[in-house]
Design a protein around this motif. Sequence first.
Motif, mmCIF file in Angstrom:
data_model
loop_
_atom_site.group_PDB
_atom_site.id
_atom_site.type_symbol
_atom_site.label_atom_id
_atom_site.label_comp_id
_atom_site.label_asym_id
_atom_site.label_seq_id
_atom_site.Cartn_x
_atom_site.Cartn_y
_atom_site.Cartn_z
ATOM 1 N N PRO A 178 0.850 -1.281 -0.101
ATOM 2 C CA PRO A 178 0.028 0.043 -0.151
ATOM 3 C C PRO A 178 0.866 1.293 -0.055
ATOM 4 O O PRO A 178 2.088 1.108 0.328
ATOM 5 C CB PRO A 178 -0.749 -0.231 1.255
ATOM 6 C CG PRO A 178 -0.654 -1.574 1.881
ATOM 7 C CD PRO A 178 0.685 -1.866 1.329
ATOM 8 N N GLU A 179 0.387 2.295 -0.535
ATOM 9 C CA GLU A 179 0.850 3.729 -0.433
ATOM 10 C C GLU A 179 1.145 4.068 1.025
ATOM 11 O O GLU A 179 2.162 4.648 1.362
ATOM 12 C CB GLU A 179 0.355 4.627 -1.308
ATOM 13 C CG GLU A 179 0.976 6.025 -1.335
ATOM 14 C CD GLU A 179 -0.048 7.080 -2.011
ATOM 15 O OE1 GLU A 179 -0.893 7.461 -1.389
ATOM 16 O OE2 GLU A 179 0.216 7.350 -3.197
ATOM 17 N N SER A 232 -9.415 6.280 -4.886
ATOM 18 C CA SER A 232 -9.118 4.590 -4.755
ATOM 19 C C SER A 232 -8.216 4.192 -5.992
ATOM 20 O O SER A 232 -8.390 4.613 -7.292
ATOM 21 C CB SER A 232 -10.472 3.846 -4.886
ATOM 22 O OG SER A 232 -11.267 4.077 -3.551
ATOM 23 N N ALA A 257 -2.928 -6.002 3.659
ATOM 24 C CA ALA A 257 -2.004 -6.169 2.521
ATOM 25 C C ALA A 257 -1.611 -7.252 2.109
ATOM 26 O O ALA A 257 -1.539 -7.727 0.593
ATOM 27 C CB ALA A 257 -0.955 -5.210 2.655
ATOM 28 N N GLU A 286 -7.224 0.013 -2.644
ATOM 29 C CA GLU A 286 -6.720 0.850 -1.584
ATOM 30 C C GLU A 286 -7.470 2.135 -1.628
ATOM 31 O O GLU A 286 -7.440 2.746 -2.944
ATOM 32 C CB GLU A 286 -5.200 0.803 -1.622
ATOM 33 C CG GLU A 286 -4.555 1.873 -0.554
ATOM 34 C CD GLU A 286 -3.157 2.074 -0.924
ATOM 35 O OE1 GLU A 286 -2.419 2.711 0.012
ATOM 36 O OE2 GLU A 286 -2.426 1.368 -1.842
ATOM 37 N N GLU A 302 -7.960 6.114 -0.228
ATOM 38 C CA GLU A 302 -7.279 7.167 0.651
ATOM 39 C C GLU A 302 -8.422 8.345 0.747
ATOM 40 O O GLU A 302 -8.835 8.774 -0.281
ATOM 41 C CB GLU A 302 -6.170 7.745 -0.170
ATOM 42 C CG GLU A 302 -5.124 8.855 0.720
ATOM 43 C CD GLU A 302 -3.952 9.037 -0.114
ATOM 44 O OE1 GLU A 302 -2.870 8.589 0.446
ATOM 45 O OE2 GLU A 302 -3.916 9.579 -1.087
ATOM 46 N N ASN A 313 -4.375 3.849 4.793
ATOM 47 C CA ASN A 313 -5.507 3.723 3.996
ATOM 48 C C ASN A 313 -6.373 2.680 4.108
ATOM 49 O O ASN A 313 -5.968 1.757 4.800
ATOM 50 C CB ASN A 313 -5.010 3.913 2.740
ATOM 51 C CG ASN A 313 -4.326 5.011 2.169
ATOM 52 O OD1 ASN A 313 -4.673 6.125 2.823
ATOM 53 N ND2 ASN A 313 -3.398 5.150 1.081
ATOM 54 N N LEU A 353 -7.869 -0.948 3.189
ATOM 55 C CA LEU A 353 -7.685 -1.880 2.140
ATOM 56 C C LEU A 353 -8.574 -2.945 2.269
ATOM 57 O O LEU A 353 -9.218 -3.245 3.113
ATOM 58 C CB LEU A 353 -6.250 -2.540 2.670
ATOM 59 C CG LEU A 353 -5.053 -1.741 3.145
ATOM 60 C CD1 LEU A 353 -3.977 -2.439 3.570
ATOM 61 C CD2 LEU A 353 -4.781 -0.713 1.938
#
Length: 224
Positions: A39-40, A96, A68, A86, A88, A44, A46
């Motif tokens: 993930p970034e 997403s 994740a 994901e 945000e 966030n 998931l």
Amino acid sequence: MKTNFTKLLSVCFFLLLGYTVSAQDTRSVGESHAYTVTPENGSNTLVWTITGTQGTDWSLTAGALDQASITVLWQKPGTYTMTFTETESHGGIDCSTTKSLTVTVNDNFDVVIADATESCATGSTGTTDVSFTLTKTNGATDWTFDYTTTGLTPAISGSNVSASGNTHTLTLAVPNLAAGADQTFSVTISNVKDSYGNNDTNSGNNVTGDVTIYGVPNTGNITF
């Protein structure tokens, strides 16, 4: 302000389109495999989604659908779509990124019965043990089968025999014949199923070749 909101919404929309990725994966029925996404941002949201029915077509053996990394046990053959999203949050606006994977699970649960080794009978009475090795490929750990002999009178058979793991030894106690007679027979396994309900996909290797138990000489007693 309205213009900025519209621009931000448009940017999020095109980011979603731009980052949707589809890939291919091939597995065997009964196989477990780990799937991981980086993930970034750990804060966030998931979400994994998998087509089919959890607990019947597939199960999770590690991780969770909001993490994740997950490990999936593929229980039934078929084609499945895995999707990871994901999301945000930007002050009430959610953007997403979605990645997808098509998983093909092969229908390749198979059990093979090997030929036995020929031997001499243990005598003219009693029984002689003859062992056959069954080898499983793919499918669930636990499985069952039926068996029957051809060439013995009466035939020896069994139903719903339980097995576990990749190999199982089937030992038959064959009654010895008087007068040193030989016995030649084969074994057929059938109704082979694993605990997920999958059937053996190749019945062509479920019959042994002939095996012979050679009678021992019917020697008389010593007289004196």
